[in-house]
Each structure stands twice: as structure tokens, then as C-alpha cells.
Design an enzyme around this catalytic site. Sequence first.
Site, PDB file in Angstrom:
ATOM      1  N   ASN A   9       0.868  -1.176   0.000  1.00  0.00           N
ATOM      2  CA  ASN A   9       0.000   0.000   0.000  1.00  0.00           C
ATOM      3  C   ASN A   9       0.903   1.223   0.000  1.00  0.00           C
ATOM      4  O   ASN A   9       1.361   1.677   1.047  1.00  0.00           O
ATOM      5  CB  ASN A   9      -0.911  -0.020   1.229  1.00  0.00           C
ATOM      6  CG  ASN A   9      -1.887   1.143   1.273  1.00  0.00           C
ATOM      7  OD1 ASN A   9      -1.761   2.104   0.523  1.00  0.00           O
ATOM      8  ND2 ASN A   9      -2.843   1.084   2.179  1.00  0.00           N
ATOM      9  N   ARG A  87      -2.966  -2.005  -3.165  1.00  0.00           N
ATOM     10  CA  ARG A  87      -4.057  -1.056  -3.057  1.00  0.00           C
ATOM     11  C   ARG A  87      -3.893  -0.025  -4.166  1.00  0.00           C
ATOM     12  O   ARG A  87      -2.864   0.652  -4.260  1.00  0.00           O
ATOM     13  CB  ARG A  87      -4.039  -0.348  -1.701  1.00  0.00           C
ATOM     14  CG  ARG A  87      -5.127   0.713  -1.573  1.00  0.00           C
ATOM     15  CD  ARG A  87      -4.822   1.687  -0.468  1.00  0.00           C
ATOM     16  NE  ARG A  87      -5.822   2.741  -0.379  1.00  0.00           N
ATOM     17  CZ  ARG A  87      -5.604   3.928   0.184  1.00  0.00           C
ATOM     18  NH1 ARG A  87      -4.425   4.196   0.708  1.00  0.00           N
ATOM     19  NH2 ARG A  87      -6.552   4.834   0.238  1.00  0.00           N
ATOM     20  N   HIS A 175     -11.765   4.930  -0.168  1.00  0.00           N
ATOM     21  CA  HIS A 175     -11.663   4.149   1.071  1.00  0.00           C
ATOM     22  C   HIS A 175     -12.478   2.858   0.999  1.00  0.00           C
ATOM     23  O   HIS A 175     -12.887   2.306   2.016  1.00  0.00           O
ATOM     24  CB  HIS A 175     -12.094   4.968   2.307  1.00  0.00           C
ATOM     25  CG  HIS A 175     -11.170   6.081   2.651  1.00  0.00           C
ATOM     26  ND1 HIS A 175     -11.609   7.360   2.943  1.00  0.00           N
ATOM     27  CD2 HIS A 175      -9.825   6.126   2.727  1.00  0.00           C
ATOM     28  CE1 HIS A 175     -10.580   8.139   3.194  1.00  0.00           C
ATOM     29  NE2 HIS A 175      -9.477   7.413   3.071  1.00  0.00           N
ATOM     30  N   ARG A 235      -6.071  17.967   3.259  1.00  0.00           N
ATOM     31  CA  ARG A 235      -7.002  18.161   2.148  1.00  0.00           C
ATOM     32  C   ARG A 235      -8.235  18.927   2.612  1.00  0.00           C
ATOM     33  O   ARG A 235      -8.697  18.755   3.734  1.00  0.00           O
ATOM     34  CB  ARG A 235      -7.403  16.813   1.550  1.00  0.00           C
ATOM     35  CG  ARG A 235      -6.346  16.203   0.656  1.00  0.00           C
ATOM     36  CD  ARG A 235      -6.735  14.806   0.221  1.00  0.00           C
ATOM     37  NE  ARG A 235      -6.201  13.804   1.120  1.00  0.00           N
ATOM     38  CZ  ARG A 235      -6.535  12.513   1.100  1.00  0.00           C
ATOM     39  NH1 ARG A 235      -7.433  12.084   0.239  1.00  0.00           N
ATOM     40  NH2 ARG A 235      -5.992  11.666   1.947  1.00  0.00           N
ATOM     41  N   GLU A 371      -7.230  -3.047   5.660  1.00  0.00           N
ATOM     42  CA  GLU A 371      -7.244  -3.070   4.200  1.00  0.00           C
ATOM     43  C   GLU A 371      -6.331  -4.164   3.656  1.00  0.00           C
ATOM     44  O   GLU A 371      -6.624  -4.776   2.615  1.00  0.00           O
ATOM     45  CB  GLU A 371      -6.809  -1.703   3.664  1.00  0.00           C
ATOM     46  CG  GLU A 371      -7.761  -0.573   4.016  1.00  0.00           C
ATOM     47  CD  GLU A 371      -7.158   0.807   3.813  1.00  0.00           C
ATOM     48  OE1 GLU A 371      -7.867   1.691   3.316  1.00  0.00           O
ATOM     49  OE2 GLU A 371      -5.978   0.993   4.168  1.00  0.00           O
TER      50      GLU A 371
END
Length: 387
Positions: A9, A87, A175, A235, A371
Amino acid sequence: MSSCILTVNAGSSSVKFALYETSEPPKSLARGQVQGIGSTPSFEFKSGGSVGKKPVKAADQEQAFEVILAEIQPLLAGNEVAGVGHRIVHGGPLRATPTELTDDVLEDLATFNPLAPLHQPHNLAGVHASIKAFPYALQIGCFDTAFHRNHPWENDIYAIPRKYYKQGVKRYGFHGLSYDYVSHQIARERPELSDKRLIICHLGSGASICAVNNGYSISSTMGFSPLDGIPMSTRSGQLDPGILLYLLETEKMSVEELTHMLYHDSGLLGLSELSADMQVLEASDDPRAKEAIDYFVYRVRREIGAMAATLSGIDALIFCGGIGENSPMIRGRICDRLGYLGVELNLEANSRNQRDICAGTTPVMIIPTDEEQVIADAVAKALIPAQ
């Protein structure tokens, strides 16, 4: 010789990895990350009962991957890496399932770099590095956008000329690997909720909220890009498009300057002018830190209400991600005004970050996301039929 699965990832400042036995389900052997790439990089790992952290040299993601390969060599001794799972933040409008990363697929995925500049280029760099390191391994991409591919049309389109929707300008959502894991974990732990209306809050450096009904994503706060929705570490989250026009026209900002501001200088960092780290802000007595937290909590609470409206109610509220899993104060403030949804926290359980923190009629839980497990599962399913 036995085989194993590696997951990668690669992000803007870190490369996470996990190593698994090739089985179904895959069994975890080790996991960790190189973080602080380009600034003060360090390698963290956990293998069995062993945990460690040390400084390393990693000016970019390629060097970080080399560090990871060197550190996991003792675990690879005598084992073949049969598959590598990655990912990939953006899969585009068509990819809804894990996909073998052929040259043609990688070329197509690179066209989405402008839509996720903090993630996609690094994701793909990780793929190329792993192909070089393990040329005979099966390379599988798992997409953050895939979980959201079943949105109703009205939750996907923007009110601009329809031709742009046909060109792929739509709400993708992100996500997805996290939401996939959490929704399946809820179904395992609380089967009575498996077909119910869930609101999942993935709150971390990147943050979003997802409405899930009967195991499917109905709506997400993130849209066309990972900039949309609630504020994040650096962000901006949702903005009035008029602000962008103002900055371009009146402030004479270039596209590059605007992009950098929205991705790197906004969010908690921009509001507080202190830090992008929620832990730092929570510990600060600077009024700007308090204001940044106030705004973050307000926006999360507002979007939970919007998701409840989308679902016509709520049967459970779930927190995950670094902030969602580890900040009792943020969870407490978010839930403080959600009594109208049946949300009430057990203050003692919340303070201890326990799994069940509910004291009201609507279940409220903390589910640590994984994940890497979702990625490893996908690789194992691709590998095992071929054995």
C-alpha cells in the site's frame, strides 16, 4: 518450498506492507511500514510477538520498497512470493473487482493519476517496483473505488451537462477497501446487522463517511476525487466551486498552485496553521487548534446526518481509521448531538477505545480496519484455484 502473499500500500509519504501465508483465508506473518518518506523516514514492523521501529534511508517510494524487501528477507527464506496485492486508489468507472495488473491495465490506470495525485502515481510505482522484485509473482490490484460501484444514479451524478457523466465525471467514492473490511466484519460479529443500514466513518489522515445498506455502498462523502467531503489532515474537503473560480481569476493562482493548496496546505493544517496531526491539535491550547477540531467535528456530524437521510434511518454507527479508532474526544464530540438518531455513548467504554461504545438504542462501535487483509484475501482467491 512454500509460498506466501505480499501486500503493498504505497502512499504519498509511506509504504505499508503485510506478509501472509498462502491459504484461504491467508494467515498473517508480519506487517509494517516505512513512513516519513522524504523527511524523517523510519521502518516499523510487527511479526508475531516482535515489534520494532528504527530510522532508515528512504528518499522516495522506490527506496522505501527496497528497505521493506531487505527487512523481510529473513521471513522469505525458503518461501516463494507467489502473489503481490496492491491497493490502487482509483480504478475508474469500470473496475469493480480485483484485477491482474497487466501492462495494458497499468497503462489505463495511469490515466487516473490527475484524479488522485497524492495516491495513484505512488500506488503504480509500488506495482512496478514489485514486478521488478518478483517477476514471476501474480500482481493483483484492489481498488478503493470498487466498493462504491453500485450507487444509485442520483448519488453518482453531478448537475453539470450530462455529457461529462458519460465521460466519467461522476462520484466514485474512495476508502472502499476499508469499508469492505468493516462491513464484512460487522456481518461476522453482529449478523443481525448484516442487512441493516450502517454509517461507517473512516477518520484518519484521509477521511470519509459511507452509507451502507445490506452490505452495499449507497453513498459516500468522497466523490470525483479524494478531495471531496469532510476536511482531512491536509485536504480541504467540500468547497463551493465559486471559491476555486475566485482563486483562479482574482488571485491569479495557477492550476499547479491551486492543486498543491487543496491537497497539501488545507484541512486541519490549513485551519490550525499548526499541524495536520489530530493528536497534536488535541494536545494544543492554541485557539486555532480548537477551531480546526470544531470544524472537523461539525462537518463529520453534518455528514452523518446526511447519510442517515440517504438511508432513511440508521441501524448502527461505526468508527474506523486512525482518528476514529483512537480518539475518544473526537468520537465523543461527534456523537454528542446525535441523540435524535438514537446515538449515545458509554463514556467509560469510549475512553478505553473498546469495541462496543454504545449506551443508546443505536449500536455504536469501533472496528479497526484492515485493508491489507482484504487485499490478501483477493490474491489468495486468485492463486488457489491455479494450484
